[in-house]
Design a protein around this motif. Structure first.
Motif, short mmCIF file in Angstrom:
data_model
loop_
_atom_site.label_atom_id
_atom_site.label_comp_id
_atom_site.label_asym_id
_atom_site.label_seq_id
_atom_site.Cartn_x
_atom_site.Cartn_y
_atom_site.Cartn_z
N LEU A 264 19.21 0.15 8.59
CA LEU A 264 17.93 0.62 8.75
C LEU A 264 17.68 1.59 7.50
N GLU A 265 18.76 1.38 6.74
CA GLU A 265 18.48 2.54 5.58
C GLU A 265 17.36 2.14 4.65
N GLU A 266 16.77 0.77 4.80
CA GLU A 266 15.52 0.59 3.98
C GLU A 266 14.29 1.28 4.58
N VAL A 267 14.29 1.52 5.80
CA VAL A 267 13.43 2.57 6.41
C VAL A 267 13.37 4.04 6.00
N ILE A 268 14.71 4.32 6.06
CA ILE A 268 14.83 5.96 5.36
C ILE A 268 14.35 5.94 4.03
N GLU A 269 14.51 4.72 3.26
CA GLU A 269 14.06 5.05 1.71
C GLU A 269 12.82 4.44 1.48
N ALA A 270 11.94 3.97 2.63
CA ALA A 270 10.80 3.46 2.40
C ALA A 270 9.79 4.16 1.82
N ASP A 271 8.65 3.92 1.30
CA ASP A 271 7.62 4.71 1.14
C ASP A 271 6.48 4.69 1.95
N LEU A 272 6.51 3.15 2.75
CA LEU A 272 5.64 3.39 3.65
C LEU A 272 6.01 2.20 4.82
N PRO A 304 4.00 7.60 5.51
CA PRO A 304 2.79 6.87 5.79
C PRO A 304 2.97 5.61 6.38
N GLU A 305 1.93 5.19 7.33
CA GLU A 305 2.04 4.24 8.30
C GLU A 305 0.97 3.22 8.46
N VAL A 306 1.22 1.80 8.31
CA VAL A 306 0.31 0.91 8.81
C VAL A 306 0.55 0.27 9.80
N THR A 307 -0.31 -0.12 10.83
CA THR A 307 0.28 -0.77 11.81
C THR A 307 -0.51 -2.26 11.97
N LYS A 346 -5.32 -2.68 3.55
CA LYS A 346 -5.14 -1.73 3.98
C LYS A 346 -3.75 -1.13 3.44
N LEU A 347 -2.75 -1.89 3.39
CA LEU A 347 -1.52 -1.47 2.41
C LEU A 347 -1.60 -0.85 1.34
N ALA A 348 -2.46 -1.54 0.53
CA ALA A 348 -2.66 -1.06 -0.78
C ALA A 348 -3.43 0.19 -0.72
N GLU A 349 -4.42 0.43 0.05
CA GLU A 349 -5.08 1.65 0.16
C GLU A 349 -4.17 2.75 0.45
N VAL A 350 -3.50 2.61 1.61
CA VAL A 350 -2.65 3.66 2.17
C VAL A 350 -1.48 4.03 1.18
N ALA A 352 -1.72 3.56 -2.08
CA ALA A 352 -2.60 4.11 -3.39
C ALA A 352 -2.47 5.68 -3.09
N SER A 353 -3.09 5.93 -1.84
CA SER A 353 -3.44 7.38 -1.54
C SER A 353 -2.21 8.31 -1.20
N SER A 354 -1.02 7.72 -0.70
CA SER A 354 0.14 8.13 -0.62
C SER A 354 1.04 8.45 -1.96
N MET A 355 0.83 7.51 -2.64
CA MET A 355 1.73 7.49 -4.08
C MET A 355 0.94 8.89 -4.85
N ASP A 356 -0.28 9.09 -4.56
CA ASP A 356 -0.93 10.35 -5.45
C ASP A 356 -0.27 11.48 -4.92
N HIS A 357 0.60 11.66 -3.75
CA HIS A 357 1.01 12.60 -3.22
C HIS A 357 2.69 12.87 -3.70
N VAL A 358 3.19 11.56 -4.11
CA VAL A 358 4.62 11.52 -4.31
C VAL A 358 4.97 11.91 -5.85
N GLN A 359 5.95 12.58 -5.81
CA GLN A 359 6.43 12.89 -7.06
C GLN A 359 7.62 12.05 -7.29
N VAL A 360 7.61 11.20 -8.37
CA VAL A 360 8.89 10.57 -8.59
C VAL A 360 9.76 11.23 -9.48
#
Ligand code: GDP
Length: 362
Positions: A264-272, A304-307, A346-350, A352-360
């Protein structure tokens, strides 16, 4: 609330997933489980009659049995007896696709099996110097081969323990390699979407449908990715890595969660997180809550989550579903490939908006 029936229905689904044909179910209500037979002797006899009548070859219990209970029940019922944990391990074994997943499953299986070897001592004959009263001649042929006084059971235990240690080392190694891939990904800032969901919700079907709908040609850079991760392009040319995960189960024994944390590490590391919900299931909400609880345990619930509200083809009135109950919900049918464009959008939208807040951070 999850009742006994829900839990048994889920057990039946899991049994079918594992390839069994479910012949019947039996419920026992007791204030305390019977220490010897779990269900009590009378119920065990009733169960034995059913097992014989229906010509069953396996009895599955919806609760973890102690090694003694398992043995007593096998003797009473005269068929193989497994519990929920063993069944789930079997399914995980069938579904483990990555090297790490397979190592984790083997580790969990051995850890489960180790205490269950105990008590079978009587079945093993004592070997080597154990037969102290015997003359040297009778044990002479085994000199240098067997340990002094070591029983078959001890040998088995020792082998299992050393395999467990080996597996732990291998898992560490795979993990550090995985961390390397992750660093590569972070450096390239390609966001990772993890597909999560209750078992049987349709994750694999959706994963395949989505990657077919939006795949990018094989990219050498990711040739070393494990087979459950694929590189896709979302609308607006947004690239993403999408990764499938093992299914969540309502009564997943805690120690299996620990064993599968790495999976489940993919989950912990995921951006969405893309949560797949079987919206045609009467317990859709409860199943989604179970997934959310596990996500919370993994500290991944704030992502961030998409269902994807899946299996709308099974609904009489697909337009009637209340999408406001789930975050960023899109109704789809993975099987019929319906709603996939809207989901990718929807995935692209969410993202894009979440990546704005993510500092790499590199
Ligand atoms: P997973 O356990 O979440 O990976 O679920 P699977 O992808 O293996 O799907 C579980 C079952 O649901 C399979 O029998 C699929 O064919 C079925 N399934 C998946 N998506 C749909 C769908 O959109 N509609 C219908 N009717 N069945 C689906």
């Amino acid at each position: 609330m999850w009742g006994v029936e829900d839990s048994l229905n889920e057990l039946a689904t899991l049994a079918r997933t594992a390839g069994a044909q479910v012949m019947g179910t039996l419920i026992q209500r007791l204030p305390h489980p019977d220490p010897l037979t779990y269900v009590g002797k009378g119920k065990a006899q009733e169960l034995r009659d059913q097992v014989q009548q229906l010509n069953c070859s396996l009895a599955i219990f919806d609760h973890e049995l102690s090694p003694n209970q398992q043995r007593a029940l096998e003797k009473l019922l005269n068929v193989r007896v497994v519990d929920r944990t063993a069944l789930i391990l079997d399914i995980f074994a069938q579904h483990a696709r990555t090297r790490e997943g397979r190592l984790q499953v083997e580790l969990a299986q051995l850890e489960y099996r180790l205490p269950r070897l105990a008590g079978r001592e009587v079945e093993y004959t004592r070997q080597g110097g154990g037969s102290r009263g015997a003359g040297a001649g009778s044990a002479g042929g085994a000199i240098g081969v067997r340990g002094p006084g070591e029983t078959r059971l001890e040998i088995d235990r020792r082998r299992i323990r050393s395999r467990i240690a080996e597996l732990k080392d291998e898992i560490e190694e795979v993990r550090s390699q995985r961390a390397l891939h992750r660093q590569q990904r972070i450096a390239q800032a390609i966001p990772v979407v993890a597909v999560v969901g209750y078992t049987n919700a349709g994750k694999s079907t959706l994963f395949n449908a989505l990657t077919e709908a939006g795949v990018l040609a094989e990219n050498k850079l990711f040739a070393t990715l494990d087979p459950i991760t694929r590189h896709i392009v979302l609308p607006g040319n947004q690239e993403a890595l999408i990764t499938d995960t093992v299914g969540f189960i309502q009564k997943l024994p805690t120690r299996l969660i620990a064993a599968f944390r790495a999976t489940l590490e993919e989950v912990i590391e995921a951006d969405l997180l893309l949560q797949v919900v079987d919206i045609s299931h009467e317990n859709a909400i409860e199943q989604s809550e179970t997934v959310n609880e596990v996500l919370e345990e993994l500290d991944a619930h704030d992502k961030p989550e998409v269902t994807a509200l899946n299996k709308i083809d099974l609904l009489d009135d697909p337009a009637g579903i209340d999408i406001s109950l789930y975050p960023n919900a899109v109704p789809v049918s993975a099987l019929r490939q319906e709603g996939l464009d809207a989901l990718l959008q929807k995935l692209a939208e969410v993202l894009a908006s979440s990546m704005d807040h993510v500092q790499v951070v590199i």
